[in-house]
Structure formats: structure tokens, C-alpha cells
Design an enzyme around this catalytic site. Structure first.
Site, PDB file in Angstrom:
ATOM      1  N   HIS A 119      -2.645   2.479 -10.571  1.00  0.00           N
ATOM      2  CA  HIS A 119      -3.995   2.266 -11.037  1.00  0.00           C
ATOM      3  C   HIS A 119      -3.678   2.168 -12.510  1.00  0.00           C
ATOM      4  CE1 HIS A 119      -5.486   4.036  -7.216  1.00  0.00           C
ATOM      5  NE2 HIS A 119      -6.375   3.087  -7.366  1.00  0.00           N
ATOM      6  N   GLU A 176      -8.143  -4.414   2.097  1.00  0.00           N
ATOM      7  CA  GLU A 176      -7.428  -4.465   0.900  1.00  0.00           C
ATOM      8  C   GLU A 176      -6.238  -5.334   0.994  1.00  0.00           C
ATOM      9  OE1 GLU A 176      -6.195  -0.643  -0.629  1.00  0.00           O
ATOM     10  OE2 GLU A 176      -5.995  -1.604  -2.813  1.00  0.00           O
ATOM     11  N   HIS A 207      -7.945  -3.077  -8.543  1.00  0.00           N
ATOM     12  CA  HIS A 207      -7.443  -2.594  -9.628  1.00  0.00           C
ATOM     13  C   HIS A 207      -5.985  -3.518 -10.032  1.00  0.00           C
ATOM     14  CE1 HIS A 207      -4.464  -0.436  -6.848  1.00  0.00           C
ATOM     15  NE2 HIS A 207      -5.686  -0.213  -5.978  1.00  0.00           N
TER      16      HIS A 207
HETATM   17 MN    MN Z   1      -5.288   1.183  -0.925  1.00  0.00          MN
HETATM   18 MN    MN Z   2      -5.948  -0.092  -4.068  1.00  0.00          MN
END
Ligand code: MN
Ligand code: MN
Length: 296
Positions: A166, A280, A158
Site C-alpha cells: 500500500h 480486486e 491503492h
Molecule cells: Mn487484496
Molecule cells: Mn489490495
């Protein structure tokens, strides 16, 4: 584009979140409580001049995301567990969002763990201004498939904007045909999830992670004070009662949820009970090659 002062805030939040992630991952061992890992990770973020961008997620095995322990949670890691630690730090709304996965006492899932990690790191090799969004998902899916697993298709990376975790673009973990290019100045979280299951998650029971859903303060004075504390401490970011330095936070937060002022995030599980792994990074698209923020 961010100015240099903003970029420094993002860099520091990114570095601190990465250090907190690795601290959390290093603590995961047989018999250790989820609660203790979450508390240490969050304390590290706060000790280092940042605020929490969201509660430390500790999601195990077929739980893909959105589990955070509550006060009194007795859950402890067991041999064979696959544990994802996902944490976020922010400075004045500039967020580092980062995650990693370890397994407890076995090596049965090392290829599944590597699949998500290699997918993320392959994207790091080329992501930047002008990258077409579907090229990211294409590389993620190819990398994970080549190792015999599936990406989770309904969890995405995102865009991140100040005070908005987000915001704007979603970055799918497969080729969805979206050829829109990343633009200079964007902050992007790339987060491949890999699984040996179906490649889809479903919403389970409501978890402990909440956000203020409606900008309408409660009328009851004690609840109003708590609401004002949340807005001051967490602003628009997700939070949980455990992370509140406030008496009876759990009770008060439940009240806010019942009144529709706060809402809780569902715990996300793999539909076929497959094991899920995740890695991530948050990057800043400052030019043709993005800069990784969540590293040190
Ligand atoms: Mn995360
Ligand atoms: Mn994330």
C-alpha cells in the site's frame, strides 16, 4: 515506467495470484475448513515461483477483510456464507493482489457479489494513464448503487510499489473529488467492496496478520533468528505465523508483537453487520489503457 524484465515479473506474479485466487474460490464449499483453503492458495503461489505478498485472507459475511486462519483453526464454511478470498504473490517485490467472492450453496447474494464484480470490471474498461482518481470511485459507486447496494467507503484500492503493498495513492470506492491523474508506470489495485449494510467498516479484534512495525531487531538470540527469517522470507510484506516455516512461530511472533517490533492488523467488520463482497484486480498503467495483471 517498468523495464521489460520488471514488467515480466509483475505479469507472472499477477497470473499466479489470479490462478491461486480461483483455486481458493473453487475450493469453498460446505464443511471445508478456512485453513485448508488458505494453505492450498499459499502453496500454489510458492510452488509457482513466487513468494507471498501477504497471507491468504478468507473473510466471511460481515467480515470485510484481514481474517486469515491460524494453525488449529477449525472454522469451516456453512451454507449461506459469503466468502471472500484475497491473495497476493510477488516476484522480487512486484506484486499481484487479487480477490473474489463466492457464496456457499445458495444464490441469495448473487446480485451483491455481481455488484462488486461489475464495479471492478467497469473500471477495467477505461482505467489508464490520465484517468482522474475520482472517476474510478464515481464509476464504482454508481455501479454498486444501481444494483441497490452501497460501496464500503472506508476501504480503498491503492497504488503498489516494489516491496510496498500500500504505497502512494489511495483509490476510493466513491467520488472523493480527487482529480489527480494516474501516471504512466504506476501499479494500481482496484478493489470495490459492496454491502447491503451501512457502507462502512470498523476495526475489530486484532487478527493473525502482522507486519514488522519497527526496523529494530530484538536482542534475544532465538527471537533475533526468527526476526531475520521473517525479513528474509517476507521482507516488508504482511505475514502470519501459519505461513512461517519456523518452529514455535506463533509464540515467537506474539513476543515480537508484545515488544512492539511487529504489529497485527485488526479484523475489519461492516458496522451494521451487513454482508460484504469484494473483487480486486491489479493493473499496470503502461499507457492510455492499463493492462490487467491478475488474469490468465
Ligand atoms: Mn487484496
Ligand atoms: Mn489490495
Amino acid at each position: 515506467m517498468l523495464n521489460s524484465e520488471q514488467l515480466e515479473k509483475l505479469r507472472k506474479a499477477g497470473r499466479v495470484s489470479a490462478e491461486a485466487r480461483d483455486l481458493g474460490l473453487s475450493m469453498v464449499a460446505k464443511g471445508v475448513r478456512y485453513f485448508d483453503v488458505a494453505e492450498e492458495v499459499e502453496a500454489y503461489i510458492r510452488k509457482n515461483g513466487c513468494k507471498l505478498a501477504f497471507p491468504c485472507n478468507i473473510s466471511v459475511n460481515d467480515i470485510a477483510a484481514h481474517y486469515t486462519p491460524s494453525v488449529g483453526d477449525k472454522l469451516a464454511f456453512e451454507v449461506g456464507d459469503v466468502v471472500k478470498v484475497d491473495c497476493g504473490a510477488h516476484i522480487d517485490g512486484f506484486v499481484g493482489d487479487t480477490a473474489g467472492t463466492v457464496e456457499v450453496g445458495t444464490n441469495r447474494f448473487s446480485a451483491l457479489i455481481d455488484a462488486a464484480r461489475n464495479a471492478r470490471d467497469s473500471v477495467m474498461e477505461f482505467i489508464g494513464e490520465g484517468t482522474e482518481i475520482n472517476q474510478i470511485g464515481k464509476v464504482v459507486e454508481m455501479t454498486i448503487n444501481s444494483m441497490g447496494y452501497k460501496p464500503v467507503k472506508n476501504l480503498t484500492g491503492h497504488q503498489i510499489k516494489p516491496y510496498n503493498l500500500h504505497a502512494g495513492l489511495s483509490i476510493p470506492n466513491y467520488d472523493d473529488g480527487n482529480t489527480d491523474p494516474l501516471e504512466a508506470g504506476m501499479i494500481i489495485a482496484c478493489e470495490p467492496f459492496a454491502t447491503n449494510g451501512e457502507g462502512l467498516i470498523t476495526s475489530g479484534r486484532p487478527g493473525n496478520i502482522c507486519r514488522i512495525a519497527r526496523d529494530r531487531p530484538p536482542t534475544e538470540p532465538a527471537l533475533r533468528e526468527f526476526y531475520d527469517y521473517i525479513m528474509e522470507e517476507f521482507s516488508t510484506f504482511p505475514f502470519c505465523a501459519r505461513s512461517c516455516d519456523w518452529p514455535k512461530a506463533n509464540l515467537l511472533l506474539n513476543k515480537l508483537v508484545r515488544q512492539g517490533i511487529a504489529s497485527s492488523y485488526a479484523i475489519l467488520k461492516e458496522v451494521k453487520g451487513g454482508c460484504v463482497t469484494q473483487w480486486e484486480h491489479t493493473v499496470y498503467v503502461g499507457g492510455p489503457r492499463a493492462e490487467i495483471m491478475t488474469t490468465y
